[in-house]
Design an enzyme around this catalytic site. Structure first.
Site, mmCIF file in Angstrom:
data_model
loop_
_atom_site.group_PDB
_atom_site.id
_atom_site.type_symbol
_atom_site.label_atom_id
_atom_site.label_comp_id
_atom_site.label_asym_id
_atom_site.label_seq_id
_atom_site.Cartn_x
_atom_site.Cartn_y
_atom_site.Cartn_z
ATOM 1 N N ARG A 35 0.829 -1.219 0.000
ATOM 2 C CA ARG A 35 0.000 0.000 0.000
ATOM 3 C C ARG A 35 0.859 1.263 0.000
ATOM 4 N NH1 ARG A 35 -4.795 -1.886 4.224
ATOM 5 N NH2 ARG A 35 -6.099 -2.875 2.638
ATOM 6 N N GLY A 379 -12.380 -4.564 1.317
ATOM 7 C CA GLY A 379 -13.787 -4.237 1.545
ATOM 8 C C GLY A 379 -14.328 -3.238 0.548
#
Length: 398
Positions: A35, A379
């Protein structure tokens, strides 16, 4: 909304929401920096224009205020490694005096990392006053945190309103995520195959419902497959099963047939006598899983059947492993699917891999650069494919 690539950041302080929620070991060393690396192109573009960058993120789930183990200070050494030659500073707060002073003194070409946003409960509550304080730190707002786009938090969904439309935008990562997801959902080349795995049907029900209106083929693997098998009357031994979702599984099978979607369920399994790396294993037909044994991977006949469909596809979405791939004995199915998706991609298909386990799998098997796009959002990606409006996207575009 401005287009990031066309915006000139010269002399501007860009307040960038990144997703630096990375895993740390007990010595505060980063175990997966995916990330952080994903945010580097956005940071470099701003600095290259002659702007400065103020980075804000959360890390973990602190309970009631500051906790050292969740401090973004632990990420500072690695951030400096990712940005060699760039001055990188740290503020021990995100809205207090130290943050305000550090942001106002920031020189072009410099990066400032703010302390964990979630040290304030107002962040997760989407507090407007907190968002306004954050907004005063920068001249331009850039949301580059797709992984948190489904959260209506202060730094992702509320802050944008304090910037005029030409001063709020997506970063390069967010643009790539949204474009890739839209390529699957809206600019679909057919046949479109969705591959869904993981433990529970209940985790994937909304995405299954939405994909039944879009996909040509739906491949089901992982633990959730045994709920479908039991719903059809197959003996599943001690395999994972959501007993309260058997009717739902049958409803999905009926809907798929009615909509002309080919829904593929495993025909054989690698079963084990216990859930352990040293378990005894055997390959069995899914008509014949013995009592006391559990299915922990798809079998060779299933791999062959799935492979025919995957290789004939032009658009592929993969979310969820085919088995317990963390254990070597049960990784063959997931590895085979990863290789098949890579092979289809090489033949011209567009492939999007998302969800923590699927991403971990393509990384583990060295295939991340052999698929079209690997999403950083777990998600968020699921909710996007469930057809939901993501607050972090709507805040910038509307």
């Amino acid at each position: 909304m401005s287009t990031f690539a066309n915006y000139n950041f010269k002399g501007q302080r860009a307040l960038v929401r990144v997703d630096f929620n990375v895993p740390l070991d007990d010595k505060f060393q980063i175990t997966d920096d995916t990330r952080m690396r994903a945010a580097v192109p956005t940071i470099k573009k701003i600095l290259g224009d002659g702007g400065s960058v103020i980075l804000m993120s959360h890390l973990g789930r602190p309970k009631g205020g500051p906790e050292d183990k969740f401090s973004l200070r632990h990420l500072l050494p690695h951030l400096k490694e990712l940005l060699p030659g760039t001055p990188v500073e740290f503020a021990d707060d995100c809205i207090g005096e130290s943050a305000v002073n550090a942001a106002s003194a920031l020189k072009p070409g410099t990066v400032l990392l703010l302390e964990n946003l979630r040290f304030y409960k107002e962040e997760e509550k989407g507090d407007k006053a907190f968002a306004e304080k954050l907004s005063k730190l920068g001249d331009v707002y850039v949301n580059d945190a797709f992984g948190t786009a489904h959260r209506a938090h202060a730094s992702t969904a509320v802050i944008a309103q304090f910037f005029p439309k030409d001063k709020r935008m997506f970063g390069l990562l967010m643009e790539a995520e949204v474009n890739s997801a839209n390529k699957v959902l809206k600019d679909t080349q057919r046949p479109f195959t969705a591959i869904l795995g993981g433990a529970k049907v209940s985790d994937k029900i909304l995405i299954i419902e939405n994909l039944l209106d879009r996909a040509n083929n739906l491949i089901i693997g992982g633990g959730m497959a045994y709920t479908f098998l039991k719903a059809q009357g197959h003996p599943i031994g001690k395999s994972l099963c959501e007993e309260d979702k058997l009717d739902l599984a049958n409803e999905i099978l009926v809907k798929a047939k009615a909509k002309g979607v080919q829904l593929l369920i495993p025909v054989d399994s690698v079963v084990a006598d216990k859930f352990a790396p040293d378990a005894a294993t055997k390959e069995v037909s899914n008509d014949n899983i013995p009592d006391g044994w559990m299915g922990l991977d798809i079998g060779p006949k299933t791999i062959e059947a799935f492979g025919k469909v995957i290789l004939a596809s032009r658009t592929i979405l993969w979310n969820g492993p085919m088995g317990v791939f963390e254990m070597e004995k049960f990784q063959q199915g997931t590895k085979a699917v990863a290789e098949l998706v890579a092979k289809a991609t090489a033949a011209g298909a567009f492939s999007l891999v998302g969800g923590g386990d699927s991403v971990a799998a393509v990384n583990q098997f060295g295939l991340a650069d052999k698929v079209s796009y690997v999403s950083t959002g777990g998600g968020a990606l699921l909710e996007f494919f469930e057809g939901k409006v993501l607050p972090g996207i709507a805040a910038v575009t509307e």
